[in-house]
Design a protein around this motif. Structure first.
Motif, PDB file in Angstrom:
ATOM      1  N   ASP A 279      -1.447   6.438  -7.504  1.00  0.00           N
ATOM      2  CA  ASP A 279      -2.194   6.887  -6.441  1.00  0.00           C
ATOM      3  C   ASP A 279      -2.907   8.232  -6.450  1.00  0.00           C
ATOM      4  O   ASP A 279      -3.963   8.374  -6.213  1.00  0.00           O
TER       5      ASP A 279
ATOM      6  N   GLU B  45       0.821  -1.138  -0.049  1.00  0.00           N
ATOM      7  CA  GLU B  45      -0.013  -0.001   0.084  1.00  0.00           C
ATOM      8  C   GLU B  45       0.953   1.114  -0.225  1.00  0.00           C
ATOM      9  O   GLU B  45       0.443   2.146  -0.806  1.00  0.00           O
TER      10      GLU B  45
ATOM     11  N   ARG C 112       4.203   4.490  -8.907  1.00  0.00           N
ATOM     12  CA  ARG C 112       3.102   4.282  -7.858  1.00  0.00           C
ATOM     13  C   ARG C 112       2.519   5.431  -7.146  1.00  0.00           C
ATOM     14  O   ARG C 112       1.110   5.590  -6.953  1.00  0.00           O
TER      15      ARG C 112
ATOM     16  N   GLU D 108      -5.739   7.803  -8.922  1.00  0.00           N
ATOM     17  CA  GLU D 108      -6.842   7.111  -8.526  1.00  0.00           C
ATOM     18  C   GLU D 108      -7.690   8.102  -7.236  1.00  0.00           C
ATOM     19  O   GLU D 108      -9.059   7.998  -7.430  1.00  0.00           O
ATOM     20  N   LYS D 109      -7.037   8.878  -6.669  1.00  0.00           N
ATOM     21  CA  LYS D 109      -7.574   9.993  -5.659  1.00  0.00           C
ATOM     22  C   LYS D 109      -8.303  11.224  -6.294  1.00  0.00           C
ATOM     23  O   LYS D 109      -9.358  11.445  -6.055  1.00  0.00           O
TER      24      LYS D 109
ATOM     25  N   LEU E 208       2.161  10.495   1.897  1.00  0.00           N
ATOM     26  CA  LEU E 208       0.778  10.277   2.237  1.00  0.00           C
ATOM     27  C   LEU E 208       0.337  10.640   3.606  1.00  0.00           C
ATOM     28  O   LEU E 208      -0.814  11.136   3.681  1.00  0.00           O
TER      29      LEU E 208
END
Length: 384
Positions: free
Chosen positions: A232, A123, A228, A235-236, A210
């Motif tokens: 991320d 993650e 990555r 997607e957000k 993050l």
């Protein structure tokens, strides 16, 4: 020992080798080659994945100085084979490992804190720092880290002589003996490290913090770098756009819109509670009460409403029992103005497989049985 091609050139994606050993354990085959570009797990970086001929390599580890590849099928000792890395996985690890170096190096230089824990998870990448940092300070570190990417600085790996190492200042989690591999990003970090990294900081592309949270007297920072980090963000961002459409608000205004929506929902919930209480009071006023005891079945009551309704009925009757079906059982609340609720509870447990507890005035729990029988028992038999 196995020739470690990844130390010579971390960009080697395919290579030829010879199988030296192959062992089976619990359905997994452990393979050793005379040369490999697969990086074995170490220094917080996961072991490489990929293929050796038709064998799928799920992980790579080092044991007693040897590199072992974990495969789904055996390979014959002595065979000439071709190894192929899962390059997307490896390069992502290279980007994230280099990103961690920059962030840790900046924190150490600016605040004197050390990175005492590093893990590259599925993650996020986590850094455990042995000192407290505010979110604002971490944001400043993030800005400086991305400036290192803009500068496209060479990332250098070296094994200095013992004399040169003694004169060198570098980060290390523990004391090291023998040859020490040093990875340096000039102006940002110098660290003892066995991992793989890009040749230049520009290849990291992006560093994104993050979260930061207190952890064991310091902080744990979660971050992502490279593809990555970009994935991320995408997607957000997609989620933010969807939420903005649902709220009819601009993307930069959705937090305020959510706060207003939460307030509206809170107000509605409060009004619903008030309305339910008024409805319960009206329902209780209309419920016929004959004699000293009343037992009623009300399946539409939820949560605390069962107890509230029983309290309302208790204003008009000495003994009250309210039931609500719950699957194959009934939830119940029993109130007795004569302080005998616990006595009735014992009878319930023996007669109707009841469970529950409470005070001399009120008990609640579950039971099973025929409602008409329970009602007759409560309004007649249990009075004796």
């Amino acid at each position: 020992m196995t020739d470690r091609l990844f130390e010579q050139n971390p960009y080697i994606r395919a290579f030829d080798a010879r199988v030296l050993e192959c062992e089976e354990k619990n359905g997994t085959y452990r393979i050793r080659l005379d040369r490999t570009a697969f990086f074995p797990e170490g220094g917080g970086q996961p072991g490489d994945r990929g293929w050796i001929d038709t064998a799928v390599i799920s992980d790579t580890h080092e044991k007693d100085g040897e590199v072992w590849h974990y495969a789904d099928r055996p390979l014959s000792v002595g065979d000439e084979v071709q190894g192929r890395l899962d390059w997307a996985f490896r390069f992502s690890n290279m980007q994230n490992h280099a990103g961690e170096h920059i962030v840790s190096g900046l924190i150490h230089a600016k605040y004197g804190y050390d990175n005492v824990g590093f893990h590259m998870g599925s993650e996020a990448i986590t850094l455990d720092i042995n000192g407290e940092l505010t979110e604002e300070q971490v944001r400043e570190i993030e800005t400086e880290a991305n400036r290192a990417i803009e500068e496209n600085i060479p990332i250098q790996a070296m094994i200095p002589s013992k004399e040169a190492l003694e004169q060198m200042t570098y980060r290390s989690k523990k004391a090291l003996d023998g040859d020490v591999r040093i990875v340096e990003i000039p102006g940002y970090d110098r660290c003892a490290c066995c991992g793989t990294h890009p040749f230049r900081t520009g290849e990291i592309r992006l560093i994104k913090i993050l979260s930061v949270q207190n952890y064991k007297g310091g902080v744990r920072i979660a971050m992502l770098s490279g593809q990555r980090a970009l994935d991320d963000y995408m997607e957000k961002h997609e989620s933010v756009v969807k939420v903005s459409h649902l709220l009819s608000a601009k993307t930069g205004e959705i937090s305020g819109a959510v706060e207003r929506l939460q307030k509206e929902i809170g107000d509605l919930k409060f009004r619903m509670v008030q309305m339910k209480r008024e409805m319960l009071a009206m329902k209780a006023a209309g419920q016929p009460v004959k004699g000293e005891a009343v037992c009623v079945l009300e399946n539409d009551l939820e949560g605390n409403e069962l107890r509230e309704y029983a309290n309302l009925l208790a204003e008009r009757a000495e003994r009250v029992m309210v039931l609500a079906r719950n699957g194959s059982l009934y939830r119940y609340v029993l109130i007795d103005g004569g302080q005998r609720a616990k006595e009735f509870g014992k009878e319930i447990q023996s007669l109707y497989q009841g469970k529950g507890g409470g005070t001399a005035q009120m008990i609640q729990g579950t039971l099973s049985g025929n409602v008409d029988e329970i009602k007759h028992w409560f309004e007649n038999g249990c009075v004796e």
